[in-house]
Each structure stands twice: as structure tokens, then as C-alpha cells.
Design a protein around this motif. Structure first.
Motif, PDB file in Angstrom:
ATOM      1  N   ILE A 147       0.776  -1.131   0.088  1.00  0.00           N
ATOM      2  CA  ILE A 147       0.160  -0.124  -0.091  1.00  0.00           C
ATOM      3  C   ILE A 147       0.762   1.339   0.014  1.00  0.00           C
ATOM      4  O   ILE A 147       0.576   2.022  -0.764  1.00  0.00           O
ATOM      5  N   PRO A 148       1.850   1.386   0.890  1.00  0.00           N
ATOM      6  CA  PRO A 148       2.668   2.694   0.791  1.00  0.00           C
ATOM      7  C   PRO A 148       3.405   2.901  -0.458  1.00  0.00           C
ATOM      8  O   PRO A 148       3.520   3.893  -0.864  1.00  0.00           O
ATOM      9  N   ALA A 149       3.875   1.698  -1.078  1.00  0.00           N
ATOM     10  CA  ALA A 149       4.250   1.679  -2.420  1.00  0.00           C
ATOM     11  C   ALA A 149       3.503   2.351  -3.481  1.00  0.00           C
ATOM     12  O   ALA A 149       3.802   3.059  -4.438  1.00  0.00           O
ATOM     13  N   ALA A 150       2.137   1.797  -3.390  1.00  0.00           N
ATOM     14  CA  ALA A 150       1.266   2.066  -4.369  1.00  0.00           C
ATOM     15  C   ALA A 150       0.720   3.568  -4.512  1.00  0.00           C
ATOM     16  O   ALA A 150       0.576   4.085  -5.094  1.00  0.00           O
ATOM     17  N   VAL A 151       0.574   3.880  -2.962  1.00  0.00           N
ATOM     18  CA  VAL A 151       0.198   5.208  -2.829  1.00  0.00           C
ATOM     19  C   VAL A 151       1.161   6.212  -2.984  1.00  0.00           C
ATOM     20  O   VAL A 151       1.050   7.379  -3.925  1.00  0.00           O
ATOM     21  N   GLY A 152       2.533   5.975  -3.064  1.00  0.00           N
ATOM     22  CA  GLY A 152       3.592   6.940  -3.245  1.00  0.00           C
ATOM     23  C   GLY A 152       3.828   7.060  -4.736  1.00  0.00           C
ATOM     24  O   GLY A 152       4.091   8.186  -5.064  1.00  0.00           O
ATOM     25  N   ILE A 153       3.811   5.845  -5.532  1.00  0.00           N
ATOM     26  CA  ILE A 153       3.867   6.194  -6.788  1.00  0.00           C
ATOM     27  C   ILE A 153       2.716   6.702  -7.293  1.00  0.00           C
ATOM     28  O   ILE A 153       3.198   7.733  -8.315  1.00  0.00           O
ATOM     29  N   LEU A 154       1.473   6.449  -6.901  1.00  0.00           N
ATOM     30  CA  LEU A 154       0.507   7.140  -7.743  1.00  0.00           C
ATOM     31  C   LEU A 154       0.528   8.863  -7.399  1.00  0.00           C
ATOM     32  O   LEU A 154       0.532   9.843  -8.132  1.00  0.00           O
ATOM     33  N   SER A 155       1.096   9.048  -6.114  1.00  0.00           N
ATOM     34  CA  SER A 155       1.233  10.353  -5.918  1.00  0.00           C
ATOM     35  C   SER A 155       2.140  11.295  -6.640  1.00  0.00           C
ATOM     36  O   SER A 155       2.288  12.483  -6.980  1.00  0.00           O
ATOM     37  N   GLY A 156       3.471  10.542  -6.554  1.00  0.00           N
ATOM     38  CA  GLY A 156       4.463  11.048  -7.279  1.00  0.00           C
ATOM     39  C   GLY A 156       4.115  11.395  -8.707  1.00  0.00           C
ATOM     40  O   GLY A 156       4.667  12.340  -9.452  1.00  0.00           O
ATOM     41  N   MET A 157       3.518  10.443  -9.596  1.00  0.00           N
ATOM     42  CA  MET A 157       3.248  10.636 -10.939  1.00  0.00           C
ATOM     43  C   MET A 157       1.899  11.893 -10.808  1.00  0.00           C
ATOM     44  O   MET A 157       2.200  12.763 -11.776  1.00  0.00           O
ATOM     45  N   VAL A 196       9.327  13.599   9.396  1.00  0.00           N
ATOM     46  CA  VAL A 196       8.214  12.642   9.312  1.00  0.00           C
ATOM     47  C   VAL A 196       8.819  11.316   9.178  1.00  0.00           C
ATOM     48  O   VAL A 196       8.679  10.814   7.789  1.00  0.00           O
ATOM     49  N   GLN A 197       9.562  10.639   9.850  1.00  0.00           N
ATOM     50  CA  GLN A 197      10.172   9.496   9.512  1.00  0.00           C
ATOM     51  C   GLN A 197       9.084   8.431   9.041  1.00  0.00           C
ATOM     52  O   GLN A 197       9.722   7.500   8.099  1.00  0.00           O
ATOM     53  N   PRO A 198       7.691   8.193   9.772  1.00  0.00           N
ATOM     54  CA  PRO A 198       7.170   7.027   9.151  1.00  0.00           C
ATOM     55  C   PRO A 198       6.770   7.407   7.670  1.00  0.00           C
ATOM     56  O   PRO A 198       6.146   6.158   7.189  1.00  0.00           O
ATOM     57  N   ALA A 199       6.914   8.421   7.191  1.00  0.00           N
ATOM     58  CA  ALA A 199       6.589   8.771   5.870  1.00  0.00           C
ATOM     59  C   ALA A 199       7.716   8.200   4.781  1.00  0.00           C
ATOM     60  O   ALA A 199       7.422   8.223   3.697  1.00  0.00           O
ATOM     61  N   LEU A 200       8.613   7.629   5.324  1.00  0.00           N
ATOM     62  CA  LEU A 200      10.051   7.460   4.066  1.00  0.00           C
ATOM     63  C   LEU A 200       9.569   6.356   3.040  1.00  0.00           C
ATOM     64  O   LEU A 200       9.805   6.499   2.256  1.00  0.00           O
ATOM     65  N   PRO A 201       8.548   5.094   3.381  1.00  0.00           N
ATOM     66  CA  PRO A 201       8.354   4.223   2.385  1.00  0.00           C
ATOM     67  C   PRO A 201       7.750   4.997   1.329  1.00  0.00           C
ATOM     68  O   PRO A 201       7.663   4.668   0.118  1.00  0.00           O
ATOM     69  N   TYR A 202       6.567   6.007   1.795  1.00  0.00           N
ATOM     70  CA  TYR A 202       5.672   6.925   0.822  1.00  0.00           C
ATOM     71  C   TYR A 202       6.841   7.507  -0.111  1.00  0.00           C
ATOM     72  O   TYR A 202       6.329   7.653  -1.302  1.00  0.00           O
ATOM     73  N   LEU A 203       7.611   8.182   0.589  1.00  0.00           N
ATOM     74  CA  LEU A 203       8.700   9.353   0.057  1.00  0.00           C
ATOM     75  C   LEU A 203       9.562   8.395  -1.032  1.00  0.00           C
ATOM     76  O   LEU A 203       9.627   8.896  -1.967  1.00  0.00           O
ATOM     77  N   LEU A 204       9.843   7.306  -0.769  1.00  0.00           N
ATOM     78  CA  LEU A 204      10.689   6.467  -1.828  1.00  0.00           C
ATOM     79  C   LEU A 204       9.878   6.067  -2.954  1.00  0.00           C
ATOM     80  O   LEU A 204      10.420   6.374  -3.949  1.00  0.00           O
ATOM     81  N   ALA A 205       8.625   5.684  -2.476  1.00  0.00           N
ATOM     82  CA  ALA A 205       7.743   5.562  -3.815  1.00  0.00           C
ATOM     83  C   ALA A 205       7.360   6.432  -4.667  1.00  0.00           C
ATOM     84  O   ALA A 205       7.079   6.810  -5.726  1.00  0.00           O
TER      85      ALA A 205
END
Length: 259
Positions: free
Chosen positions: A70-80, A204-213
Motif C-alpha cells: 500500500i505505501p508503495a502504491a500510494v507513493g507511486i501514484l502520488s509522485g506521478m 516525518v520518519q514514518p513517511a519514508l516508504p511513501y517518499l521512496l515510492a
């Protein structure tokens, strides 16, 4: 701290080296070479997104079980989505095109060309910054060597990018020095993007997976929206395919061996 500064600076040095080709190459860049370099840059960015960003993002979320994606999916879509918004709002002009994109603005053609490259380079700086942030947090998912692998990989693909920017500007009538400076300045946004992401991740350390994606999604947007269409248009598209394969494998090797 000096290691962090060096890792952030290496991609910018790659762009500078590529822009300097304008002093040594007399003629325009051949279509075959340009398509090969565009394909190479695409391959590096896709491999870096997968190996250095998306996979670590899912590994960091392993405690979520099957939902770790989920974090990867949310991050990818947010980045795009973020790059789509920037691309829509910012007035810019791609090299080789005559019609500007984004909101209308009364600025020079050179300024719009520079803005187009800035949109392109910002996600690369974010990618390097977020990997550095992951290494600084001392987790098992990203090492300092992995951050350096990302930085070196982006720098390698920035060399041909710098040439792709400066050479057409020279061919369009600009002086060698002006073309070099514009090509160099196009990469200055990368360290800035890296610093901003490092600061955000530290807050915001917990956000790191989202930031990576997020960084991966932003780079995917650049590849799909700009690099691949330019590399595939017209003749010699097979050169871009070969370049993509070389770039992808090189970045994969860097990440696995150094990371």
C-alpha cells in the motif's frame, strides 16, 4: 555530513560534465546517438526506481503483511500525480518542439527550455535525497553504499542528459558558453530537491516508504511522458531500445553490487 554533501553533489557533476561536451563536439548530435542516450537514461531511471526505491519501500512496510504494498502504491501514484500537476502548470518547451506546454507566460524560449529540463531533473534529486534519508536512519533496507550507488547511477545518466541539453542550444544559435551554463544550471535543482526530501524525511520518519515510492512515481512520469516518446519517435528507435537495456542493467548491477 561531508559524505551526504558529496552524494548529493555527484549527480550535478555528471550534468556539468555532459554539458561540457558542447566545447568538444563541433556538429549537432546525431539522431542515433541522441536516441541511444535517451534510452540509456530511461533504463537507468526505471532500474533505480525499482531496485533502490520501490523494493525498499515495501521492505520497510513488511510489518503490514500483504498490505505492505500500500505505501508503495500510494507513493507511486502520488509522485506521478505531482509531476502531472507541475507539468500542467509550469510553462515549458521541450527540445525539438515549437509549441510550449503549461500555462501561458511571456518568457524567452531559452527560459522555457530550461524549465522543461528542471521539471525532468527535480525527481532525480528527490530520488537521491530520499535514499540518503533512508541510509541516515540506519535501517537495514538502505545502506550508505546503496545511497552512493543511486547517486553514481543518476550521475552516469546525467552525463548524456547534459549533452542532450547543451548541444541543441548551441545548434539553435547560442554561444558555447551560454549553452554550457544553461545545461549546467539545469542540474542545479537536483541537490536542492535532495536536501528538501532529506529534511522532510527527518521530520516525518514514518513517511519514508511513501517518499521512496513518491520519487519512483515522479521518475516514472518523466520516463513515460518525455524520454520514451522522444526516443521512439521517427527512425532509429531500436537504438533507444538497446540504450534502455544497457542503462537498466548497469543501474541494477550498481545497486546490487554496491548496495
Amino acid at each position: 555530513m561531508s559524505g551526504v554533501f558529496l552524494t548529493l553533489l555527484i549527480p550535478f557533476l555528471g550534468t556539468t560534465l555532459g554539458a561540457a561536451f558542447v566545447f568538444f563536439m563541433k556538429d549537432e548530435m546525431s539522431p542515433r546517438l541522441q536516441k541511444s542516450l535517451l534510452g540509456f537514461a530511461s533504463g537507468v531511471m526505471v532500474a533505480a526506481s525499482i531496485w533502490s526505491l520501490i523494493i525498499p519501500a515495501m521492505e520497510m512496510s513488511a510489518d503490514m503483511g500483504k498490505l505492505r504494498v500500500i505505501p508503495a502504491a500510494v507513493g507511486i501514484l502520488s509522485g506521478m500525480g505531482f509531476l502531472l500537476l507541475i507539468d500542467t502548470l509550469t510553462p515549458h518547451l521541450h527540445i525539438g518542439n515549437s509549441h510550449p506546454e503549461g500555462l501561458k507566460a511571456h518568457i524567452s524560449k531559452t527560459a522555457m527550455l530550461t524549465l522543461a529540463v528542471t521539471i525532468h531533473n527535480f525527481p532525480e534529486g528527490m530520488a537521491v535525497g530520499v535514499v540518503i534519508a533512508g541510509a541516515l536512519q540506519g535501517g537495514e533496507w538502505i545502506s550508505a553504499a546503496g545511497a552512493m550507488a543511486m547517486s553514481v547511477g543518476i550521475a552516469i545518466q546525467n552525463i548524456p542528459e547534459g549533452a542532450i541539453i547543451s548541444m541543441p542550444m548551441k545548434a539553435a544559435g547560442g554561444s558555447r558558453m551560454k549553452s554550457f551554463l544553461m545545461g549546467t544550471l539545469s542540474g542545479a535543482v537536483e541537490p536542492l530537491g535532495g536536501v528538501l526530501v532529506i529534511l522532510l524525511a527527518s521530520l516525518v520518519q514514518p513517511a519514508l516508504p511513501y517518499l521512496l515510492a513518491f520519487a519512483a512515481g515522479a521518475m516514472f512520469y518523466v520516463v513515460i511522458e518525455e524520454l520514451i516518446p522522444e526516443a521512439s519517435e521517427g527512425e532509429h528507435s531500436n537504438h533507444s531500445t538497446i540504450g534502455f537495456a544497457i542503462g537498466f542493467v548497469l543501474m541494477m548491477l550498481l545497486d546490487v553490487i554496491l548496495g
